[in-house]
Design an enzyme around this catalytic site. Sequence first.
Site, PDB file in Angstrom:
ATOM      1  N   LEU A 126       0.141  81.445  44.000  1.00 33.29           N
ATOM      2  CA  LEU A 126      -0.264  80.977  42.912  1.00 33.29           C
ATOM      3  C   LEU A 126       0.269  79.558  42.514  1.00 33.29           C
ATOM      4  O   LEU A 126       1.512  79.339  42.517  1.00 33.29           O
ATOM      5  CB  LEU A 126      -0.375  81.720  41.835  1.00 33.29           C
ATOM      6  CG  LEU A 126      -0.905  83.111  42.161  1.00 33.29           C
ATOM      7  CD1 LEU A 126      -1.225  84.070  40.873  1.00 33.29           C
ATOM      8  CD2 LEU A 126      -2.489  83.099  42.919  1.00 33.29           C
ATOM      9  N   HIS A 180      -4.516  77.455  39.933  1.00 34.18           N
ATOM     10  CA  HIS A 180      -4.943  79.093  39.886  1.00 34.18           C
ATOM     11  C   HIS A 180      -4.889  79.501  38.149  1.00 34.18           C
ATOM     12  O   HIS A 180      -5.353  79.981  37.585  1.00 34.18           O
ATOM     13  CB  HIS A 180      -4.010  80.094  40.398  1.00 34.18           C
ATOM     14  CG  HIS A 180      -4.130  80.109  42.177  1.00 34.18           C
ATOM     15  ND1 HIS A 180      -3.147  79.379  42.956  1.00 34.18           N
ATOM     16  CD2 HIS A 180      -5.188  80.481  43.159  1.00 34.18           C
ATOM     17  CE1 HIS A 180      -3.546  79.200  44.085  1.00 34.18           C
ATOM     18  NE2 HIS A 180      -4.853  79.998  44.215  1.00 34.18           N
TER      19      HIS A 180
END
Lengths: 289, 289
Positions: free
Chosen positions: B24, B28
């Site tokens: 991530l 994100h």
Amino acid sequence: MREASRGARHASQRLGLVPTMGALHEGHVSLVRAAKAACDVVAASIFVNPTQFGPNEDFAKYPRSFERDRELLEREGVELLFAPTVEEMYPAPADRNVGPPPATWVTVEELSGKLDGRSRPGHFRGVTTVVAKLFHIVEPDAAFFGQKDAAQVAVIRRMVGDLNFPVEIVACPIVREADGLAMSSRNAYLDGVQRKQALVLHRSLMSVRKMVEAGERSAARLAAVGREELAGEKLVRLDYFEIVNAETLDPVEDVSGGALVAVAAFVGTTRLIDNILIGKTNNQEDRHG
Amino acid sequence: MREASRGARHASQRLGLVPTMGALHEGHVSLVRAAKAACDVVAASIFVNPTQFGPNEDFAKYPRSFERDRELLEREGVELLFAPTVEEMYPAPADRNVGPPPATWVTVEELSGKLDGRSRPGHFRGVTTVVAKLFHIVEPDAAFFGQKDAAQVAVIRRMVGDLNFPVEIVACPIVREADGLAMSSRNAYLDGVQRKQALVLHRSLMSVRKMVEAGERSAARLAAVGREELAGEKLVRLDYFEIVNAETLDPVEDVSGGALVAVAAFVGTTRLIDNILIGKTNNQEDRHG
């Protein structure tokens, strides 16, 4: 439809769906009754789905009897009826907010070319695509299908498993006329002579069952007898007579582990199907012991 | 997962899903924050989906940082994390009650061969199939995707429309590094030199935007400038530079009706993508009038 079904869901009611193409008969009624027995709210859909018919098949002349169907469903206590138009299910570009005509297909590649899928290319992808759409619109907890369409049941079960649809698939036993003919909307196409000839499908399955009960386990020998029975009816043209695994639709050699015996044949221009399930059996000695 | 999400649903809470492949980054995080702002409960999924990688692509080496990701999601207030194994998402025969390995695909045929789908055959059918599975497992009201994967957004929107998924698709703006590089888990593959070369993707898009602001409407002339900019970076290999309709992914000739300007290029062995959306514009006189 979605609003009504979400209402049921929020009330924690179990929602059953009976997807149909209309022209309802006793087979459909048995599906509705199974759904009524298992669910708090029952929805039925009536939609003659063009994408599951081949170009030379009977989409245009498929029997339609909406008012009769609607009354029957109401009498059976169906709470929700979803009967969209073709344009609603497959909208033209102008009505859409996501671009031009539908181009998305759900395909069970491994099963789609077997049994009816081999005789009717593209049929099962039309079925799985429209069933996926219906499941997303109605959001049922359970959906009820007739075992008469055994390959369809296998394909839909596989789609549901592979794609994790939160829907239980219930297959209901074939309902037959008194003389054994499996109920089908397409029986309406048969004239009096054809109606009699059509009985050979059921007869061939009964011959196979009798042999199994007498201890025969070889799928090849069983299928040979079924095909021979069909060949005896000169005006009936065999499409397939196969003995397969009911989940994978792959041929089996021995029916001891259970099997689906499925037949499809043309009576005149009408294509009919029928099948029986052979249960798992112990060896012959055990069954008769 | 299903139990938790059904719990939210029964409490009439709006459930948002942020599907990810982990590793991530700020992009994100922006999806999670958009979901948190719009929904009562937010679920994230982390699953590096093998079926969307080609045989010679980076499935095995795709960055994985589960513990870091989990902590980040928790810090951002994500209530539910779904992180299945490959075996859970694509079970082997023995674990299944519906037959042998998954053979069901969801395919947006009309879009799947365009842009990244042309460069990566099979990629989008892997994406649509796994997203359909995630939607059926999590049953979200809304799902949040990054506009960085513009073609993916178009393909998923089309799938959702065509198959009547009861899910709202929200596309969130691209998040960039200070120097313009679009955030991507694959940026981790770049060494220092490549990192600088990679800036040409964004630079080419900015050149196009500048021309559009100056009144240029011809997609051919705009794309030529973008491609020329890419050609100037000798170690960057262009995959595509295209100006298309953002929904259909079909080429446009004139950008007045709005367009997606999308670029993909290899920097070393790392494939990067980036894009900008050009809004609908009145004719040149009006804009400057």
